[in-house]
Design a protein around this motif. Structure first.
Motif, PDB file in Angstrom:
ATOM      1  N   LYS A 185       2.075   1.687  -3.438  1.00  0.00           N
ATOM      2  CA  LYS A 185       1.023   2.245  -4.305  1.00  0.00           C
ATOM      3  C   LYS A 185       0.848   3.739  -4.071  1.00  0.00           C
ATOM      4  O   LYS A 185       0.701   4.518  -5.004  1.00  0.00           O
ATOM      5  CB  LYS A 185      -0.303   1.528  -4.042  1.00  0.00           C
ATOM      6  CG  LYS A 185      -0.328   0.096  -4.540  1.00  0.00           C
ATOM      7  CD  LYS A 185      -1.670  -0.543  -4.240  1.00  0.00           C
ATOM      8  CE  LYS A 185      -1.710  -1.986  -4.705  1.00  0.00           C
ATOM      9  NZ  LYS A 185      -2.999  -2.642  -4.386  1.00  0.00           N
ATOM     10  N   ARG A 186       0.861   4.123  -2.783  1.00  0.00           N
ATOM     11  CA  ARG A 186       0.741   5.569  -2.505  1.00  0.00           C
ATOM     12  C   ARG A 186       1.913   6.324  -3.083  1.00  0.00           C
ATOM     13  O   ARG A 186       1.765   7.421  -3.638  1.00  0.00           O
ATOM     14  CB  ARG A 186       0.651   5.794  -0.988  1.00  0.00           C
ATOM     15  CG  ARG A 186      -0.670   5.329  -0.377  1.00  0.00           C
ATOM     16  CD  ARG A 186      -0.833   5.887   1.027  1.00  0.00           C
ATOM     17  NE  ARG A 186       0.201   5.404   1.942  1.00  0.00           N
ATOM     18  CZ  ARG A 186       0.098   4.277   2.659  1.00  0.00           C
ATOM     19  NH1 ARG A 186      -0.988   3.529   2.565  1.00  0.00           N
ATOM     20  NH2 ARG A 186       1.070   3.899   3.469  1.00  0.00           N
ATOM     21  N   GLU A 245       0.838  -1.214   0.000  1.00  0.00           N
ATOM     22  CA  GLU A 245       0.000   0.000   0.000  1.00  0.00           C
ATOM     23  C   GLU A 245       0.863   1.250   0.000  1.00  0.00           C
ATOM     24  O   GLU A 245       0.560   2.238  -0.654  1.00  0.00           O
ATOM     25  CB  GLU A 245      -0.910  -0.005   1.229  1.00  0.00           C
ATOM     26  CG  GLU A 245      -1.986  -1.082   1.177  1.00  0.00           C
ATOM     27  CD  GLU A 245      -2.851  -1.087   2.422  1.00  0.00           C
ATOM     28  OE1 GLU A 245      -2.503  -0.348   3.369  1.00  0.00           O
ATOM     29  OE2 GLU A 245      -3.859  -1.815   2.443  1.00  0.00           O
ATOM     30  N   ALA A 272       1.393   6.620  -6.757  1.00  0.00           N
ATOM     31  CA  ALA A 272       0.391   7.647  -7.077  1.00  0.00           C
ATOM     32  C   ALA A 272       0.952   9.050  -6.927  1.00  0.00           C
ATOM     33  O   ALA A 272       0.733   9.915  -7.769  1.00  0.00           O
ATOM     34  CB  ALA A 272      -0.828   7.465  -6.163  1.00  0.00           C
TER      35      ALA A 272
END
Length: 633
Positions: free
Chosen positions: A201-202, A198, A205
């Motif tokens: 992924k952050r 996660e 992004a």
């Protein structure tokens, strides 16, 4: 994370069942070698437990830095698990059961004192097998160690074996605790991996957003740079034009200076002579304006043609400068204002300063917006073949004792021609009664005496045309046709009752009867004056039942309306458009046949429209069969 669970379960299986294979290799010469091997196996077991602790500690370290994990860190965790699996060498394929089976010869070689230990060993073997079944994971068989350097008697050997087995049991008691700890660590590692993914992924992004912002900023910088480049290019172009213009100016100044140096001074006498010649030419030249204008067209456009007969320096129209022309010819377009004279002042000046002026005037008339007045043209009617038909035509305009019925005579006389040409009635079968030839006795004689002599019963078509005054009876039960000599004082005795006319027509027993009545029963004349002073007319509503089935009756208006006449048409408007219909204007489907319905629809539209122009309402009425054919063309 599923792979990590399998690996750790393999480790537990190795710890729990690792000591089992020792007893499968007891030599024939006693238990000394078995004891030695058992001790060595215990040592190996301790080493493996240490490896598990090391792996767990490593897992705790990785969990402690979970918030800082990257994709590479997660990959490294998976690699460490794989390396740990490789280090303990746990291949696939189970040989545990095979290694624990004691063959028949080994059983016989044991002494009677050994039976107890054998049963204990078998019991322990079953416990290990049960544990193996719980874990469902095979382990590699332990290979025997040769050259045992010491020996024991049977009692010592049994005691040592029991002691080592007790140690194994102690270690085995700790295995559930280790297994629970491993399960917890597996959960932690899975959470570490999830949080790490996660976080990645952050990070991706954020990085993608930053990259998009950088791209937009780069595009903006690129656009700004292009604009700056174009501006610089434009500025360089302007500077180049200024440089060229400055170069040309300097060259012109140089040439002017050179010409001034090369110019030969003109003697004063020549200057005086040239000036004198110019003065004489100015006096001799006289500018003269000749201007004409065309008539404005329907849109007001017209043209002014001007000739000055001189080299013209300036020409103005109403102060507007149009410039000079050497030949002095001008063609100018203008638009005239409607309904008045339009004047245009022209001023011209030649190159010597002489001037002249002139004025042109045009008038634009207001177009006639009145509707075009139609005209009757009997020549448009194709002459029909004569047939068995008769007509009584009555027109009374100039009454002896009551007001005029405007244009009633013209209506009757014109219809005479249409009856002959359009309806195919022989002239000798047409009875025309006009003004003083249409008094009471004349009208009654025509219907009661002349008509029966002309009608062949059941074969002859009868037509009646009446243009004049009509009037309702005072009791509201009847209608009157007013003859030339009607007397308003004795109206009922000096008028022709419509019911009497209908009765006379029925007695003639004609094939069909068609009546055209251009009269009203409102008690007023065609121009709206009171027909009979002191008598208020009673309006009655006409009824289809008033006429027999073989009758077709078309009247100019309703009972309470005027039957109007038009000074422009010079006819009663009903009579006029009746005759236009006979010319062919009312044939809606162009089939060459005119029916009563087609005639009624045409008259209703045209008469109603013309009456509106007189500020009146007039609706024609039809009684009878609308499908009856009145004429063919």
């Amino acid at each position: 994370m599923g792979t990590m669970k399998v690996v750790l379960r393999l480790l537990l299986a190795a710890l729990l069942v690792g000591c089992g294979p020792v007893f499968a290799f007891l030599p024939d010469n006693g238990g000394r070698e078995a004891l030695l091997r058992l001790r060595q196996r215990v040592d190996i077991l301790k080493i493996e437990v240490s490896k598990i602790d090391l792996a767990l500690n490593e897992g705790e370290h990785q969990y402690s830095i979970a918030n800082k994990l990257t994709a590479q860190d997660i990959f490294n965790i998976d690699q460490k698990i794989l390396r740990f699996k490789e280090s303990i060498k746990l291949p696939g394929g189970s040989i545990l059961t095979k290694g624990l089976n004691i063959n028949e010869e080994e059983s016989k070689s044991l002494s009677s004192g050994d039976k107890v230990s054998r049963e204990r060993i078998l019991l322990h073997q079953k416990r290990i097998e049960a544990l193996e079944g719980e874990l469902s994971i095979p382990v590699k068989a332990w290979q025997p160690i040769k050259d045992v350097p010491w020996s024991f008697n049977d009692d010592e050997l049994q005691t040592a074996i029991f002691r080592e087995m007790h140690r194994i049991d102690s270690i085995q008691i700790d295995l559930p605790r280790l297994r629970a700890r491993i399960e917890r660590e597996l959960v932690k590692l899975e959470q570490v991996k999830k949080e790490g993914l996660e976080s990645i992924k952050r990070g991706i992004a954020v990085a993608a957003k930053k990259a998009e912002e950088d791209r937009l900023a780069a595009e903006a910088r690129s656009a700004a740079e292009r604009e700056l480049f174009e501006a610089a290019k434009l500025q360089r172009g302007q500077e180049e034009k200024l440089r060229i213009a400055e170069t040309q100016r300097l060259e012109a100044e140089r040439m002017a200076a050179k010409l001034e140096e090369d110019r030969v001074p003109i003697p004063q006498e020549e200057l005086v002579a040239t000036k004198l010649q110019r003065e004489q030419a100015k006096l001799a030249s006289r500018i003269s304006i000749q201007a004409t204008a065309t008539n404005p067209d329907v849109n007001g456009d017209f043209t002014i043609n001007i000739q000055t007969n001189a080299d013209t320096a300036s020409l103005k129209i109403d102060g507007d400068e149009l410039g000079g022309k050497q030949e002095g010819n001008y063609v100018i377009k203008r638009v005239a204002r409607v309904g008045e004279q339009n004047s245009y002042k022209i001023t011209a000046r030649d190159v010597f300063g002489n001037t002249d002026s002139a004025t042109v005037t045009v008038t634009r008339q207001v177009a006639d917006s009145r509707p075009a007045i139609p005209r009757l043209n009997p020549a448009n009617v194709r002459v029909q073949q004569s047939r068995d038909a008769v007509a009584i035509i009555i027109g009374i305009e100039n009454y002896r004792r009551v007001a005029k019925a405007d244009f009633a005579n013209a209506d009757a006389k014109e219809f005479y021609t249409y009856a002959s040409r359009a309806l195919g009635i022989k002239p000798e079968n047409i009875k025309l009664l006009v003004d003083d030839g249409a008094d009471l006795s004349d009208v009654l004689d025509a219907f009661q005496n002349w008509l029966p002599l002309k009608v062949n019963k059941g074969k002859t078509d009868v037509y009646v045309f009446y243009s004049g005054h009509g009037y309702p009876s005072q009791d509201g039960k009847g209608l009157y046709f007013l003859p030339f000599n009607v007397d308003s004082k004795i109206l009922d005795r000096t008028s022709v009752k419509q019911i009497e006319v209908v009765a006379a027509l029925q007695r003639a027993q004609a094939k069909s009867v068609t009546m055209f009545i251009d009269a009203c029963y409102s008690g007023q004349t065609r121009n709206g004056e009171v027909l009979v002073a002191g008598i208020k007319p009673v309006f009655i509503k006409a009824d289809d039942k008033a006429y027999p089935p073989e009758f077709t009756v078309i009247t100019a208006s309703a009972a309470d309306q005027f039957s109007s006449a038009s000074p422009d048409l010079k006819h009663g408007i009903f009579s006029f458009y009746l005759m236009k219909a006979l010319e062919g204007d009312a044939d809606e489907n162009n089939d060459g046949r005119l029916t009563s319905g087609e005639l009624q629809r045409y008259l209703s539209e045209m008469v109603g429209r013309q009456a509106m122009g007189l500020n009146r309402t007039q609706n024609t009425q039809l009684f009878g069969n609308a499908d009856r054919v009145l004429m063919t063309r």
